[in-house]
Design an enzyme around this catalytic site. Structure first.
Site, PDB file in Angstrom:
ATOM      1  N   CYS A 113       0.818  -1.221   0.000  1.00 15.03           N
ATOM      2  CA  CYS A 113       0.000   0.000   0.000  1.00 15.03           C
ATOM      3  C   CYS A 113       0.848   1.265   0.000  1.00 15.03           C
ATOM      4  O   CYS A 113       0.592   2.159  -0.819  1.00 15.03           O
ATOM      5  CB  CYS A 113      -0.971   0.014   1.173  1.00 15.03           C
ATOM      6  SG  CYS A 113      -1.210  -1.551   1.987  1.00 15.03           S
ATOM      7  N   ARG A 129       6.618 -11.456   5.305  1.00 13.69           N
ATOM      8  CA  ARG A 129       5.987 -11.290   6.614  1.00 13.69           C
ATOM      9  C   ARG A 129       6.582 -12.277   7.590  1.00 13.69           C
ATOM     10  O   ARG A 129       6.884 -13.411   7.217  1.00 13.69           O
ATOM     11  CB  ARG A 129       4.474 -11.534   6.530  1.00 13.69           C
ATOM     12  CG  ARG A 129       3.775 -10.446   5.788  1.00 13.69           C
ATOM     13  CD  ARG A 129       2.264 -10.572   5.863  1.00 13.69           C
ATOM     14  NE  ARG A 129       1.690  -9.588   4.947  1.00 13.69           N
ATOM     15  CZ  ARG A 129       0.407  -9.481   4.657  1.00 13.69           C
ATOM     16  NH1 ARG A 129      -0.457 -10.309   5.222  1.00 13.69           N
ATOM     17  NH2 ARG A 129      -0.018  -8.577   3.816  1.00 13.69           N
ATOM     18  N   GLN A 164       1.454 -11.111  -3.708  1.00 17.98           N
ATOM     19  CA  GLN A 164       0.041 -10.729  -3.712  1.00 17.98           C
ATOM     20  C   GLN A 164      -0.424 -10.339  -5.103  1.00 17.98           C
ATOM     21  O   GLN A 164       0.326  -9.746  -5.872  1.00 17.98           O
ATOM     22  CB  GLN A 164      -0.180  -9.501  -2.822  1.00 17.98           C
ATOM     23  CG  GLN A 164      -0.261  -9.791  -1.352  1.00 17.98           C
ATOM     24  CD  GLN A 164      -0.881  -8.626  -0.599  1.00 17.98           C
ATOM     25  OE1 GLN A 164      -1.897  -8.067  -1.007  1.00 17.98           O
ATOM     26  NE2 GLN A 164      -0.276  -8.260   0.515  1.00 17.98           N
ATOM     27  N   ASP A 175      -2.268  -7.861  -5.898  1.00 18.55           N
ATOM     28  CA  ASP A 175      -2.713  -6.708  -5.117  1.00 18.55           C
ATOM     29  C   ASP A 175      -3.215  -5.572  -5.998  1.00 18.55           C
ATOM     30  O   ASP A 175      -2.810  -5.447  -7.160  1.00 18.55           O
ATOM     31  CB  ASP A 175      -1.517  -6.211  -4.285  1.00 18.55           C
ATOM     32  CG  ASP A 175      -1.958  -5.395  -3.091  1.00 18.55           C
ATOM     33  OD1 ASP A 175      -3.181  -5.286  -2.869  1.00 18.55           O
ATOM     34  OD2 ASP A 175      -1.080  -4.868  -2.374  1.00 18.55           O
ATOM     35  N   HIS A 190      -4.742  -1.259  -5.297  1.00 20.57           N
ATOM     36  CA  HIS A 190      -5.312  -0.203  -4.455  1.00 20.57           C
ATOM     37  C   HIS A 190      -6.137   0.702  -5.343  1.00 20.57           C
ATOM     38  O   HIS A 190      -5.645   1.189  -6.358  1.00 20.57           O
ATOM     39  CB  HIS A 190      -4.193   0.542  -3.726  1.00 20.57           C
ATOM     40  CG  HIS A 190      -3.498  -0.347  -2.756  1.00 20.57           C
ATOM     41  ND1 HIS A 190      -2.386  -1.078  -3.087  1.00 20.57           N
ATOM     42  CD2 HIS A 190      -3.807  -0.671  -1.477  1.00 20.57           C
ATOM     43  CE1 HIS A 190      -2.024  -1.811  -2.049  1.00 20.57           C
ATOM     44  NE2 HIS A 190      -2.869  -1.591  -1.054  1.00 20.57           N
ATOM     45  N   LYS A 203     -12.571  -5.040   6.706  1.00 20.75           N
ATOM     46  CA  LYS A 203     -12.361  -5.825   5.479  1.00 20.75           C
ATOM     47  C   LYS A 203     -13.533  -6.766   5.225  1.00 20.75           C
ATOM     48  O   LYS A 203     -14.198  -7.211   6.164  1.00 20.75           O
ATOM     49  CB  LYS A 203     -11.139  -6.757   5.618  1.00 20.75           C
ATOM     50  CG  LYS A 203      -9.916  -6.165   6.205  1.00 20.75           C
ATOM     51  CD  LYS A 203      -8.743  -7.144   6.084  1.00 20.75           C
ATOM     52  CE  LYS A 203      -8.708  -8.189   7.167  1.00 20.75           C
ATOM     53  NZ  LYS A 203      -7.671  -9.192   7.001  1.00 20.75           N
ATOM     54  N   HIS A 242      -8.362  -1.501  -0.680  1.00 18.66           N
ATOM     55  CA  HIS A 242      -7.283  -2.470  -0.901  1.00 18.66           C
ATOM     56  C   HIS A 242      -7.965  -3.769  -1.284  1.00 18.66           C
ATOM     57  O   HIS A 242      -8.922  -4.174  -0.619  1.00 18.66           O
ATOM     58  CB  HIS A 242      -6.506  -2.777   0.384  1.00 18.66           C
ATOM     59  CG  HIS A 242      -5.973  -1.604   1.123  1.00 18.66           C
ATOM     60  ND1 HIS A 242      -4.647  -1.487   1.448  1.00 18.66           N
ATOM     61  CD2 HIS A 242      -6.578  -0.525   1.664  1.00 18.66           C
ATOM     62  CE1 HIS A 242      -4.452  -0.385   2.151  1.00 18.66           C
ATOM     63  NE2 HIS A 242      -5.611   0.216   2.303  1.00 18.66           N
TER      64      HIS A 242
END
Ligand code: TSB
Ligand code: ZN
Length: 582
Positions: A277, A306, A324, A326, A328, A412, A458
Site C-alpha cells: 500500500c 511477513r 500478492q 494486489d 489499491h 475488510k 485495498h
C-alpha cells in the site's frame, strides 16, 4: 470433517483418552514428565518430557497396546479437589505441573485433579466415569514441540490421538483423515514437482519448480487480463522500503510484529515490505488528480515478506515470502459502493471460473479495546465500518461478522475457505481505508475546485498466488484443468519402431500446448499408469490404427474410455476445454 471440540461428548472422551495415553506412557517410561494434554479439533495430544528417550512408530504401537490393557482393567476416574498448597505437594515431582499450579490464582481457584488406578493428573475435567469407556481410539502421529511453544525452551515430544464412542465412527474418521492427507497440497506439491522448501533458503520461503512456475504464470496472465479489462493500471515497485515509509503509513507502529527486522545500508534503514500500500500511495501522489480521473486502480503482482511463526508456516498456504495479486483503488466517497461491488463481482467471477463453491464471506471489524493493533480514531472506524456494512447489505451477500480481524487501517470483507488440513484461511480480501490516504496527504480536486482526500480500497482477488495455488491444488486433488496443467498432453507411441514418427509429428502440430512425448522403452500399461499418476489431463495413445487412418486416440484424466478422432476434432476439443476452463 468432524470437529471434536464442538461435540461435548467427544470432547470429554478425548480428554479422558489423553489421560489414558499419559498413564500408559508412565507405565512404559517411568521417568516421563507431563506438561499439557488438551483436546483439539482433530482429537487430542499430550506434550511429554521423555528425557533421552525418543518416540518411534514402534513405540506408538506399544503405548497403544498398554492403553488398551489399562482400559480393559476398567478403573474408575475419580475427581479430587484440593488447595494450592496440597496440589504443590501432590505434584512436587513434576516441575511442569508445578509451573501450572503456581500460576493458578490462590483464592478463587479450586484445584482439581483426577485419578485412575495408579495415575493422577492435574485437570479441570470433566471426564468419563471409567477408563472402560475408552475403547475406540487410535494414536495418530508424534512430533517435537517446544515447552510453551518457545524455541529457547526444551523440546518435548507430542503424541496425537483420537477417540470415539464406537469403531465405525473411528474408522470413518480415520478414512477421512487419510483422504484429507491425500488432498494436502504439500503432498501433491511434492508428488507433482510443484514446489520445494530448503533449509538453506529458510522456513516459509518456497522455491517454485518449473511445474509450479507454469501454474503461477497462467494465474498471472489470467488475472492480469481481467484487471486490464476493468481499467486497472499495473506497476512494478521494489520489495523494500525505508523504515520512514512504514512509519508514515503506520505499519511500523501497528504491524511491526509481522515484519522482518530492519537493515541499515549506508545512511538508509530498510525493511522488507509486508504490504504494498505505501508504495502505491506514492504512485498515486506522483500526479495531480481531478475527480474526473477517479477511480484510479493501481495493480501489482507484488512480493511481500511477513514474519509468520515457525509453527504456523505451511507449504504454499502460509509463507514468509509471498506474492500478492494486489491493487489499491483510489475513489471518491460517492464511488465506494460501486467500486466495492465491482470487486465482489470480480471475486465471484473468478470463483466461478475455478469452480470454487465452498467459501464464506467474513466482515472483519476492529476490536475497540485493542488500541495497539488498531489506529485510534473511533469516528473514522465507525464511518468505515458502517459504510462497509451498508455496501454488503446492498449487495445482498450472506456474511458473518468477526471482531478483531480488521486490518490496522480499516475493516475488510474477507473470503474464508477450508484447507484439506487445518483451520480456515482467508483467500480473497477487499478492504476499506480512510486512513492511509490521510497519512500520505493524498488529494484530488473536486468539481468545485476544492482539494479532497480520496478513499482507498485495498483488494487481492487471489489473495496471494502462493495461497491460491495451495487451495486450487487441494480443490482439484492435483488434477488441474487443462489450461493450468504444467503438462497438458502426454503422447505415448505404442511401439517406437513403427509409431514414433507419427507421434513426433503430432507433437509438432500441437506446439501451442504443453506436450510431452513418452518414447521410453517401457510397457504401454506402465506408461499410461504413469501419465495418470502425474495427473496429465489428456493422454494420447498412438498405435498402428492411428498411423494408418491419420487419427488420434485419447484418454481424459479420470476416464478409462479411449476415443478416436481426427486431428481437427481433437483440436476443437482442446480449444473448447481451454475456453470453458475445464
Ligand atoms: C490487499 N494491504 C492489503 C492488500 O492491499 C493486504 O496486504 N491485505 S492482507 O494482509 O489481508 O493480505 C492479502 C492476502 O494475502 C490475504 O487475504 C491472504 O489471502 C494472503 N496472505 C496473507 N498472509 C499470507 C501468508 N503468510 N502466506 C500466504 N498468503 C498470505
Ligand atoms: Zn494494501
Amino acid at each position: 470433517m468432524k470437529n471434536i471440540l464442538q461435540d461435548e461428548r467427544l470432547n470429554m472422551l478425548n480428554h479422558s483418552c489423553a489421560h489414558l495415553l499419559a498413564q500408559a506412557v508412565k507405565h512404559l517410561y517411568p521417568k516421563a514428565l507431563f506438561w499439557v494434554g488438551p483436546v483439539i479439533e482433530e482429537g487430542f495430544y499430550y506434550d511429554i518430557d521423555l528425557g533421552d528417550e525418543v518416540i518411534t512408530d514402534e513405540s506408538l504401537l506399544k503405548i497403544e497396546k498398554e492403553m488398551k490393557k489399562i482400559a480393559k482393567d476398567g478403573k474408575k476416574i475419580i475427581r479430587h479437589e484440593v488447595s494450592k498448597k496440597e496440589a504443590l505437594e501432590i505434584f512436587k515431582d513434576n516441575p511442569y505441573k508445578i509451573d501450572l499450579i503456581q500460576r493458578m490464582d490462590e483464592k478463587n481457584t479450586v484445584i482439581s485433579y483426577y485419578t485412575q488406578g495408579d495415575f493422577s493428573d492435574l485437570c479441570r475435567g470433566p471426564h468419563v466415569e471409567s477408563v472402560k469407556e475408552l475403547k475406540h481410539f487410535k494414536l495418530l502421529k508424534f512430533s517435537g514441540a517446544y515447552y510453551k511453544g518457545d524455541k529457547n525452551n526444551k523440546m518435548l515430544q507430542r503424541i496425537y490421538g483420537v477417540c470415539f464412542d464406537n469403531e465405525k465412527d473411528l474408522d470413518d474418521y480415520l478414512q477421512e483423515l487419510k483422504e484429507a492427507s491425500e488432498r494436502d497440497h504439500r503432498k501433491i506439491g511434492k508428488n507433482l514437482n510443484i514446489f520445494i522448501t530448503h533449509d538453506l533458503v529458510g522456513k516459509g520461503m518456497p522455491l517454485w519448480l518449473p511445474n509450479g512456475a507454469i501454474i503461477r504464470k497462467e494465474l498471472e496472465n489470467y488475472i492480469y487480463k481481467k484487471e486490464q479489462k476493468l481499467g486497472y493500471k499495473h506497476v512494478y515497485t521494489p520489495c523494500v522500503g525505508t523504515v520512514d515509509l512504514y512509519k508514515t503509513s503506520g505499519h511500523w507502529d501497528h504491524y511491526q510484529e509481522n515484519m522482518f527486522p530492519s537493515m541499515k545500508v549506508d545512511e538508509e534503514e530498510f525493511v522488507l515490505r509486508p504490504m504494498n500500500c505505501p508504495h502505491h500511495m506514492l504512485v498515486y501522489a506522483n500526479t495531480l488528480h481531478s475527480y474526473r480521473d477517479l477511480p484510479i486502480r493501481i495493480g501489482e503482482f507484488a512480493t511481500d515478506f511477513r514474519y509468520e511463526a515457525s509453527g504456523a508456516v505451511k507449504g504454499l498456504e502460509r509463507v514468509r515470502c509471498m506474492c500478492q495479486n494486489d491493487a489499491h483503488l483510489f475513489v471518491t466517497p460517492e464511488q465506494i459502493g460501486d467500486e466495492f461491488k465491482k470487486v465482489v463481482e470480480l471475486i465471484l467471477d473468478v470463483y466461478h471460473d475455478f469452480g470454487i463453491k465452498n467459501y464464506k464471506f467474513r466482515l472483519s471489524l476492529r476490536d475497540k479495546e485493542d488500541k495497539e493493533k488498531y489506529f485510534d480514531d473511533d469516528e473514522m472506524w465507525d464511518t468505515a465500518e458502517n459504510k462497509l456494512r451498508e455496501v454488503l447489505n446492498s449487495l445482498e451477500i450472506p456474511y458473518y461478522e468477526a471482531v478483531g480481524e480488521a486490518a490496522f487501517y480499516g475493516p475488510k470483507l474477507d473470503v474464508e475457505v477450508k484447507p484439506a488440513v487445518g483451520p480456515e484461511v482467508t483467500l480473497s480480501t477487499c478492504q476499506l481505508d480512510f486512513l492511509l490516504p490521510r497519512r500520505f496527504d493524498l488529494s484530488y480536486i473536486d468539481n468545485e475546485g476544492n482539494k479532497q482526500i480520496p478513499v482507498v480500497i485495498h483488494r487481492a482477488i487471489f489473495g496471494t498466488f502462493d495461497r491460491f495455488t495451495a487451495f486450487i491444488l487441494e480443490e482439484t486433488k492435483g488434477a488441474l484443468p487443462l489450461w493450468l496443467s504444467p503438462v497438458q498432453i502426454n503422447i505415448i507411441p505404442v511401439n517406437n519402431e513403427y509409431h514414433l514418427d507419427y507421434a513426433q509429428k503430432l507433437q509438432e502440430k500441437l506446439s501451442n500446448y504443453r506436450v510431452e512425448l513418452d518414447s521410453r522403452e517401457e510397457k504401454l500399461g506402465y506408461k499410461i499408469r504413469e501419465s495418470v499418476t502425474k495427473k496429465i489431463p489428456i493422454t494420447l495413445i498412438i498405435g498402428q490404427k492411428e498411423v494408418d487412418n491419420n487419427t488420434i486416440s485419447y484418454r481424459l484424466y479420470g476416464s478409462e474410455e479411449t476415443k478416436t478422432v481426427s486431428f481437427e476434432e481433437f483440436n476443437n476439443l482442446l480449444e473448447q476445454r481451454i475456453l470453458e476452463k475445464n
